[in-house]
Design a protein around this motif. Structure first.
Motif, PDB file in Angstrom:
ATOM      1  N   ASN A 176     -10.604   1.022   6.432  1.00  0.00           N
ATOM      2  CA  ASN A 176     -10.158  -0.312   6.029  1.00  0.00           C
ATOM      3  C   ASN A 176      -8.890  -0.158   5.195  1.00  0.00           C
ATOM      4  O   ASN A 176      -8.953  -0.128   3.964  1.00  0.00           O
ATOM      5  CB  ASN A 176     -11.256  -1.025   5.237  1.00  0.00           C
ATOM      6  N   PRO A 177      -7.725  -0.049   5.861  1.00  0.00           N
ATOM      7  CA  PRO A 177      -6.480   0.210   5.134  1.00  0.00           C
ATOM      8  C   PRO A 177      -6.162  -0.837   4.079  1.00  0.00           C
ATOM      9  O   PRO A 177      -5.699  -0.502   2.988  1.00  0.00           O
ATOM     10  CB  PRO A 177      -5.422   0.222   6.248  1.00  0.00           C
ATOM     11  N   ARG A 178      -6.416  -2.115   4.395  1.00  0.00           N
ATOM     12  CA  ARG A 178      -6.091  -3.170   3.441  1.00  0.00           C
ATOM     13  C   ARG A 178      -6.935  -3.044   2.176  1.00  0.00           C
ATOM     14  O   ARG A 178      -6.440  -3.204   1.060  1.00  0.00           O
ATOM     15  CB  ARG A 178      -6.274  -4.547   4.086  1.00  0.00           C
ATOM     16  N   ALA A 179      -8.222  -2.728   2.338  1.00  0.00           N
ATOM     17  CA  ALA A 179      -9.097  -2.572   1.178  1.00  0.00           C
ATOM     18  C   ALA A 179      -8.677  -1.372   0.333  1.00  0.00           C
ATOM     19  O   ALA A 179      -8.697  -1.426  -0.903  1.00  0.00           O
ATOM     20  CB  ALA A 179     -10.546  -2.421   1.630  1.00  0.00           C
ATOM     21  N   TYR A 180      -8.271  -0.294   0.988  1.00  0.00           N
ATOM     22  CA  TYR A 180      -7.830   0.897   0.257  1.00  0.00           C
ATOM     23  C   TYR A 180      -6.548   0.613  -0.524  1.00  0.00           C
ATOM     24  O   TYR A 180      -6.434   0.963  -1.699  1.00  0.00           O
ATOM     25  CB  TYR A 180      -7.613   2.044   1.232  1.00  0.00           C
ATOM     26  N   LEU A 181      -5.596  -0.040   0.127  1.00  0.00           N
ATOM     27  CA  LEU A 181      -4.345  -0.370  -0.552  1.00  0.00           C
ATOM     28  C   LEU A 181      -4.595  -1.343  -1.696  1.00  0.00           C
ATOM     29  O   LEU A 181      -3.961  -1.259  -2.743  1.00  0.00           O
ATOM     30  CB  LEU A 181      -3.344  -0.952   0.436  1.00  0.00           C
ATOM     31  N   SER A 182      -5.535  -2.257  -1.500  1.00  0.00           N
ATOM     32  CA  SER A 182      -5.887  -3.205  -2.552  1.00  0.00           C
ATOM     33  C   SER A 182      -6.421  -2.473  -3.789  1.00  0.00           C
ATOM     34  O   SER A 182      -6.078  -2.819  -4.935  1.00  0.00           O
ATOM     35  CB  SER A 182      -6.942  -4.188  -2.043  1.00  0.00           C
ATOM     36  N   LYS A 183      -7.217  -1.429  -3.569  1.00  0.00           N
ATOM     37  CA  LYS A 183      -7.762  -0.659  -4.687  1.00  0.00           C
ATOM     38  C   LYS A 183      -6.640   0.045  -5.450  1.00  0.00           C
ATOM     39  O   LYS A 183      -6.621   0.050  -6.693  1.00  0.00           O
ATOM     40  CB  LYS A 183      -8.771   0.361  -4.167  1.00  0.00           C
ATOM     41  N   ILE A 184      -5.686   0.637  -4.725  1.00  0.00           N
ATOM     42  CA  ILE A 184      -4.551   1.292  -5.366  1.00  0.00           C
ATOM     43  C   ILE A 184      -3.728   0.265  -6.137  1.00  0.00           C
ATOM     44  O   ILE A 184      -3.313   0.486  -7.283  1.00  0.00           O
ATOM     45  CB  ILE A 184      -3.668   1.987  -4.313  1.00  0.00           C
ATOM     46  N   PHE A 185      -3.475  -0.867  -5.501  1.00  0.00           N
ATOM     47  CA  PHE A 185      -2.673  -1.921  -6.106  1.00  0.00           C
ATOM     48  C   PHE A 185      -3.304  -2.392  -7.412  1.00  0.00           C
ATOM     49  O   PHE A 185      -2.620  -2.528  -8.434  1.00  0.00           O
ATOM     50  CB  PHE A 185      -2.544  -3.083  -5.120  1.00  0.00           C
ATOM     51  N   GLU A 186      -4.610  -2.614  -7.399  1.00  0.00           N
ATOM     52  CA  GLU A 186      -5.299  -3.095  -8.594  1.00  0.00           C
ATOM     53  C   GLU A 186      -5.190  -2.088  -9.735  1.00  0.00           C
ATOM     54  O   GLU A 186      -4.938  -2.460 -10.892  1.00  0.00           O
ATOM     55  CB  GLU A 186      -6.763  -3.374  -8.265  1.00  0.00           C
ATOM     56  N   GLY A 187      -5.370  -0.807  -9.423  1.00  0.00           N
ATOM     57  CA  GLY A 187      -5.274   0.209 -10.459  1.00  0.00           C
ATOM     58  C   GLY A 187      -3.872   0.327 -11.025  1.00  0.00           C
ATOM     59  O   GLY A 187      -3.683   0.457 -12.240  1.00  0.00           O
ATOM     60  N   ALA A 188      -2.868   0.274 -10.131  1.00  0.00           N
ATOM     61  CA  ALA A 188      -1.481   0.389 -10.572  1.00  0.00           C
ATOM     62  C   ALA A 188      -1.069  -0.811 -11.418  1.00  0.00           C
ATOM     63  O   ALA A 188      -0.387  -0.657 -12.441  1.00  0.00           O
ATOM     64  CB  ALA A 188      -0.573   0.523  -9.352  1.00  0.00           C
ATOM     65  N   ILE A 189      -1.488  -1.997 -11.010  1.00  0.00           N
ATOM     66  CA  ILE A 189      -1.143  -3.212 -11.757  1.00  0.00           C
ATOM     67  C   ILE A 189      -1.863  -3.243 -13.099  1.00  0.00           C
ATOM     68  O   ILE A 189      -1.286  -3.651 -14.119  1.00  0.00           O
ATOM     69  CB  ILE A 189      -1.486  -4.469 -10.927  1.00  0.00           C
ATOM     70  N   GLU A 190      -3.099  -2.781 -13.130  1.00  0.00           N
ATOM     71  CA  GLU A 190      -3.841  -2.747 -14.402  1.00  0.00           C
ATOM     72  C   GLU A 190      -3.135  -1.838 -15.402  1.00  0.00           C
ATOM     73  O   GLU A 190      -3.026  -2.164 -16.592  1.00  0.00           O
ATOM     74  CB  GLU A 190      -5.263  -2.259 -14.154  1.00  0.00           C
ATOM     75  N   ARG A 191      -2.630  -0.694 -14.930  1.00  0.00           N
ATOM     76  CA  ARG A 191      -1.898   0.215 -15.821  1.00  0.00           C
ATOM     77  C   ARG A 191      -0.609  -0.438 -16.306  1.00  0.00           C
ATOM     78  O   ARG A 191      -0.245  -0.335 -17.486  1.00  0.00           O
ATOM     79  CB  ARG A 191      -1.587   1.520 -15.083  1.00  0.00           C
TER      80      ARG A 191
END
Length: 232
Positions: A109-124
């Motif tokens: 699920n590429p979109r879900a994986y990218l979403s997880k990265i995006f959330e972590g990067a934005i939180e930082r």
């Protein structure tokens, strides 16, 4: 009363050496948007575009199909944040765009994986502990976008055009909507992830204050070809 259309650029070149260029699909999205503007706008709008290549390409392709004589006012205040730097500060190997793309496409699920990265990067980026680590911190980006919106609204309140169109990016649109609705950074960037390429978010100017009329309209793309609809 002025109606403001905030337009996200067409699909860019995710994973390529230069993200900042429309894909063939993104070019077609911009053309479809131009046809739609030709149907719904009764007169030429005031047009503002951010200065990045993907914003300028989207604006020109769209206007060629609707209002080719319109002047495009270029304003870098509407530029997107440096998403590559935000990703790479979270995970250094993502400083190479092709590595990020390779990781994404190999997942079920590429979109879900990218979403997880995006959330972590934005939180930082937005969390407060690492503002010094970025060329443009989250408070600086937020202030830039909110100032750009306030300045535009002030100008429109004076000139009173019927329509204004701003070609920009999902992060910028999310911050503008977040300002209007009083959203937290977390809820602001939850919107960012949902905003489709070449979609419209519509504001109505009351006095010099913007009100949200609609968010992330993309039905006009889906009705032409649902395969054109993208979020990345």
């Amino acid at each position: 009363m002025t109606t403001i259309y905030l337009v996200r650029h067409g699909q860019a070149s995710f994973g390529a050496e230069s993200y900042d260029k429309l894909s063939p699909n993104g070019e077609q999205q911009a053309i479809v948007l131009g046809h739609y503007f030709n149907d719904i706008l009764k007169e030429a709008p005031l047009v503002v575009a951010a200065s990045m290549q993907r914003h300028q390409q989207t604006a020109h392709l769209c206007l060629d199909e609707s209002f080719p004589e319109s002047e495009i006012i270029t304003d870098s205040a509407w530029n997107e944040f440096n998403h590559q730097q935000v990703f790479s500060r979270y995970e250094p190997r993502f400083n190479e765009p092709h590595l990020l793309k390779a990781d994404v496409v190999k997942h079920a699920n590429p979109r879900a994986y990218l979403s997880k990265i995006f959330e972590g990067a934005i939180e930082r980026w937005t969390g407060g502990d690492f503002h010094h680590d970025y060329d443009e911190s989250w408070p600086d980006f937020k202030n830039r976008v909110e100032t750009a919106l306030a300045n535009l609204c002030g100008q429109l309140a004076e000139s009173k055009p019927r329509y204004a169109v701003v070609f920009t990016s999902g992060g910028v649109i999310s911050v503008a909507v977040g300002k209007i609705l009083g959203l937290s950074p977390e809820k602001t960037f939850a919107l960012n992830w949902a905003i489709a390429n070449a979609s419209m978010t519509t504001l109505r100017l009351v006095g010099n204050e913007p009100q949200l009329l609609s968010l992330n309209e993309h039905h006009f793309i889906k009705t032409v070809d649902s395969n054109l609809l993208t979020w990345i």
